[in-house]
Design a protein around this motif. Structure first.
Motif, PDB file in Angstrom:
ATOM      1  N   UNK A   1       0.830  -1.209   0.000  1.00  0.00           N
ATOM      2  CA  UNK A   1       0.000   0.000   0.000  1.00  0.00           C
ATOM      3  C   UNK A   1       0.863   1.257   0.000  1.00  0.00           C
ATOM      4  N   UNK A   2       1.966   1.233   0.749  1.00  0.00           N
ATOM      5  CA  UNK A   2       2.877   2.381   0.773  1.00  0.00           C
ATOM      6  C   UNK A   2       3.523   2.588  -0.594  1.00  0.00           C
ATOM      7  N   UNK A   3       3.861   1.476  -1.240  1.00  0.00           N
ATOM      8  CA  UNK A   3       4.448   1.555  -2.577  1.00  0.00           C
ATOM      9  C   UNK A   3       3.461   2.180  -3.562  1.00  0.00           C
ATOM     10  N   UNK A   4       2.217   1.747  -3.525  1.00  0.00           N
ATOM     11  CA  UNK A   4       1.201   2.279  -4.435  1.00  0.00           C
ATOM     12  C   UNK A   4       0.905   3.749  -4.127  1.00  0.00           C
ATOM     13  N   UNK A   5       0.867   4.092  -2.846  1.00  0.00           N
ATOM     14  CA  UNK A   5       0.560   5.468  -2.454  1.00  0.00           C
ATOM     15  C   UNK A   5       1.641   6.443  -2.907  1.00  0.00           C
ATOM     16  N   UNK A   6       2.847   5.923  -3.180  1.00  0.00           N
ATOM     17  CA  UNK A   6       3.936   6.778  -3.652  1.00  0.00           C
ATOM     18  C   UNK A   6       3.776   7.163  -5.123  1.00  0.00           C
ATOM     19  N   UNK A   7       2.857   6.507  -5.826  1.00  0.00           N
ATOM     20  CA  UNK A   7       2.587   6.850  -7.231  1.00  0.00           C
ATOM     21  C   UNK A   7       1.868   8.194  -7.275  1.00  0.00           C
ATOM     22  N   UNK A   8       2.282   9.056  -8.174  1.00  0.00           N
ATOM     23  CA  UNK A   8       1.752  10.427  -8.207  1.00  0.00           C
ATOM     24  C   UNK A   8       0.256  10.486  -8.467  1.00  0.00           C
ATOM     25  N   UNK A   9      -0.318   9.466  -9.097  1.00  0.00           N
ATOM     26  CA  UNK A   9      -1.734   9.508  -9.458  1.00  0.00           C
ATOM     27  C   UNK A   9      -2.645   8.840  -8.427  1.00  0.00           C
ATOM     28  N   UNK A  10      -2.067   8.247  -7.381  1.00  0.00           N
ATOM     29  CA  UNK A  10      -2.868   7.486  -6.430  1.00  0.00           C
ATOM     30  C   UNK A  10      -3.013   8.237  -5.110  1.00  0.00           C
ATOM     31  N   UNK A  11      -4.259   8.445  -4.699  1.00  0.00           N
ATOM     32  CA  UNK A  11      -4.528   9.122  -3.431  1.00  0.00           C
ATOM     33  C   UNK A  11      -4.669   8.133  -2.280  1.00  0.00           C
ATOM     34  N   UNK A  12      -5.300   6.990  -2.545  1.00  0.00           N
ATOM     35  CA  UNK A  12      -5.493   5.966  -1.522  1.00  0.00           C
ATOM     36  C   UNK A  12      -5.249   4.593  -2.141  1.00  0.00           C
ATOM     37  N   UNK A  13      -4.775   3.676  -1.318  1.00  0.00           N
ATOM     38  CA  UNK A  13      -4.543   2.311  -1.797  1.00  0.00           C
ATOM     39  C   UNK A  13      -4.778   1.321  -0.665  1.00  0.00           C
TER      40      UNK A  13
END
Length: 230
Positions: A148-160
């Motif tokens: 989830x932390x990895x996905x949240x680091x993506x510029x387009x993702x607000x929540x994961x």
């Protein structure tokens, strides 16, 4: 710029890596102090930027707090070994009001909030995730919080959020649910590439899905029990 500010305290979640540059612009002379705690344990650890805490660490034990990592039998484990995080301090709560829950403090006076983690040689604490959220894929223990932390680091993702569903071959398979807010939704290939840059292959979700309305608990955390797919 708030150049006269000396310290900034933050809690609830790790300070996003993407915000580091903006932080230095707004608070050029302020030490960032991130603290980890729990309702049951109160203050546990604090990471001060002046101490250059290792990436992924939530800091060292707070003043007056002792942190210990124990195995499933309740015995202390060596440095750098994974286990349940136990805390001793004079700030622990007295117990749950619900009689169905056992009173947490152990015989030695320590208590846990069911977080898994480890301590390094310098006494820095690292959290792996909640014990009740651990997912087993092909015999490997996976903590969804890392993904989830990895996905949240993506510029387009607000929540994961990462959950699992039964899989005949692997026991379970990973499903990543994301919320992009007003940003354009990344393609599955883009998400796979992002995850593979930061995670080993067995931790990369096989399915990505959107959530139309991101559910939160009263404490503003993701309510994984009520997530619905778009």
């Amino acid at each position: 710029q708030l150049s006269t500010l000396r310290r900034v305290f933050t809690s609830g979640a790790k300070w996003p890596v993407l915000w580091q540059d903006q932080y230095k612009i707004v608070f050029p002379n302020a030490e960032l102090c991130e603290f980890y705690g729990a309702s049951e344990l109160s203050f546990v650890a604090i990471a001060k930027s002046a101490e250059s805490p290792p990436i992924g660490s939530v800091g060292r034990a707070f003043s007056g707090v002792t942190i210990q990592i124990k195995d499933t039998a309740g015995k202390p484990v060596p440095t750098n070994e994974h286990g349940m995080v136990y805390v001793k301090s004079n700030m622990l709560f007295l117990g749950y009001a619900d009689e169905c829950h056992p009173t947490p403090p152990e015989e030695d006076g320590s208590a846990t909030a069911a977080d898994l983690g480890f301590l390094d040689d310098r006494g820095f604490l690292y959290l792996l995730g909640r014990a009740d959220r651990m997912i087993v894929v092909s015999g490997k223990n996976i903590y969804p919080e890392e993904i989830e932390s990895c996905l949240a680091a993506h510029v387009a993702i607000e929540n994961a959020a990462v959950i699992a569903e039964p899989d005949e071959k692997r026991g379970q398979r990973l499903i990543a649910i994301i919320d992009t807010g007003k940003s354009a939704t990344p393609t599955r290939l883009q998400l796979l590439r992002h995850c593979r840059q930061h995670l080993p292959q067995y931790k990369v979700p096989s399915i990505f899905a959107l959530c139309a309305n991101w559910p939160q608990t009263r404490s503003s955390k993701t309510d994984t029990n009520t997530l619905t797919l778009a």
